[in-house]
Design a protein around this motif. Sequence first.
Motif, PDB file in Angstrom:
ATOM      1  N   GLU A 168      -8.214   5.144  -5.978  1.00 28.28           N
ATOM      2  CA  GLU A 168      -8.440   4.153  -4.922  1.00 28.28           C
ATOM      3  C   GLU A 168      -8.935   2.842  -5.515  1.00 28.28           C
ATOM      4  O   GLU A 168      -8.548   1.763  -5.051  1.00 28.28           O
ATOM      5  CB  GLU A 168      -9.422   4.695  -3.884  1.00 28.28           C
ATOM      6  N   ASP A 169      -9.777   2.912  -6.551  1.00 23.05           N
ATOM      7  CA  ASP A 169     -10.241   1.685  -7.214  1.00 23.05           C
ATOM      8  C   ASP A 169      -9.062   0.896  -7.787  1.00 23.05           C
ATOM      9  O   ASP A 169      -9.032  -0.338  -7.697  1.00 23.05           O
ATOM     10  CB  ASP A 169     -11.222   2.012  -8.346  1.00 23.05           C
ATOM     11  N   LEU A 172      -4.282  -4.531  -5.027  1.00 23.41           N
ATOM     12  CA  LEU A 172      -4.085  -5.229  -3.759  1.00 23.41           C
ATOM     13  C   LEU A 172      -4.805  -6.570  -3.731  1.00 23.41           C
ATOM     14  O   LEU A 172      -4.290  -7.555  -3.202  1.00 23.41           O
ATOM     15  CB  LEU A 172      -4.564  -4.357  -2.584  1.00 23.41           C
ATOM     16  N   ALA A 173      -6.000  -6.608  -4.314  1.00 23.85           N
ATOM     17  CA  ALA A 173      -6.801  -7.841  -4.343  1.00 23.85           C
ATOM     18  C   ALA A 173      -6.351  -8.789  -5.450  1.00 23.85           C
ATOM     19  O   ALA A 173      -6.845  -9.922  -5.523  1.00 23.85           O
ATOM     20  CB  ALA A 173      -8.277  -7.500  -4.517  1.00 23.85           C
ATOM     21  N   LYS A 224      -5.924   0.963  -6.726  1.00 22.69           N
ATOM     22  CA  LYS A 224      -5.158   0.396  -5.610  1.00 22.69           C
ATOM     23  C   LYS A 224      -5.854  -0.838  -5.051  1.00 22.69           C
ATOM     24  O   LYS A 224      -5.202  -1.857  -4.791  1.00 22.69           O
ATOM     25  CB  LYS A 224      -4.968   1.441  -4.516  1.00 22.69           C
ATOM     26  N   GLN A 225      -7.158  -0.770  -4.874  1.00 21.94           N
ATOM     27  CA  GLN A 225      -7.892  -1.909  -4.327  1.00 21.94           C
ATOM     28  C   GLN A 225      -7.840  -3.110  -5.279  1.00 21.94           C
ATOM     29  O   GLN A 225      -7.678  -4.247  -4.836  1.00 21.94           O
ATOM     30  CB  GLN A 225      -9.346  -1.530  -4.022  1.00 21.94           C
ATOM     31  N   ARG A 230       0.833  -1.211   0.000  1.00 16.86           N
ATOM     32  CA  ARG A 230       0.000   0.000   0.000  1.00 16.86           C
ATOM     33  C   ARG A 230       0.868   1.261   0.000  1.00 16.86           C
ATOM     34  O   ARG A 230       0.600   2.201  -0.757  1.00 16.86           O
ATOM     35  CB  ARG A 230      -0.951  -0.027   1.201  1.00 16.86           C
TER      36      ARG A 230
END
Length: 151
Positions: free
Chosen positions: A69-70, A76-77, A72-73, A59
């Motif tokens: 943010e979308d 990350l996922a 990054k999410q 992160r």
Amino acid sequence: MITEDPKDQDIHEYLAEFDDIPGTRVFTAKRARQGYHMNQFAMSLMKDENRTRFKADERAYMDEWPLTEDMKQALLARDYNKCLDLGGNVYFLSKLFSTDGIPFAEAVSTMTDMAFPQYREMMMNGGRSPEGVRSIRANAASSGETNEGSR
């Protein structure tokens, strides 16, 4: 509709045809612009020092990039389909697969409805049949649906 003579073709109609291919995200100029920073982030993972920093705190490393943010999410996922929807390019994202120690084919299999062994077998047997995956609109029309369905 795609026409024979390019000068008779409306570029917006032509590009809209790409959205009618089920399960496919065509990497257009629009997607390239949308995913530019995500793809640059992924390319940064070619350098060992960047992979080390990323692995230490994913992160924090991503926060150094102008990612939504979308994005990054999704990263990350490891939701690669979402990454593609947000403008990611599979060849750039392969740097993330590699950072995770995942072979390209195995990572790509996560973008399908198959486990890796089934995906590998399907590909070894000539790939997915084009039947039923040529047109979202045609599939909806043949099944009597009123909407265009989904990817």
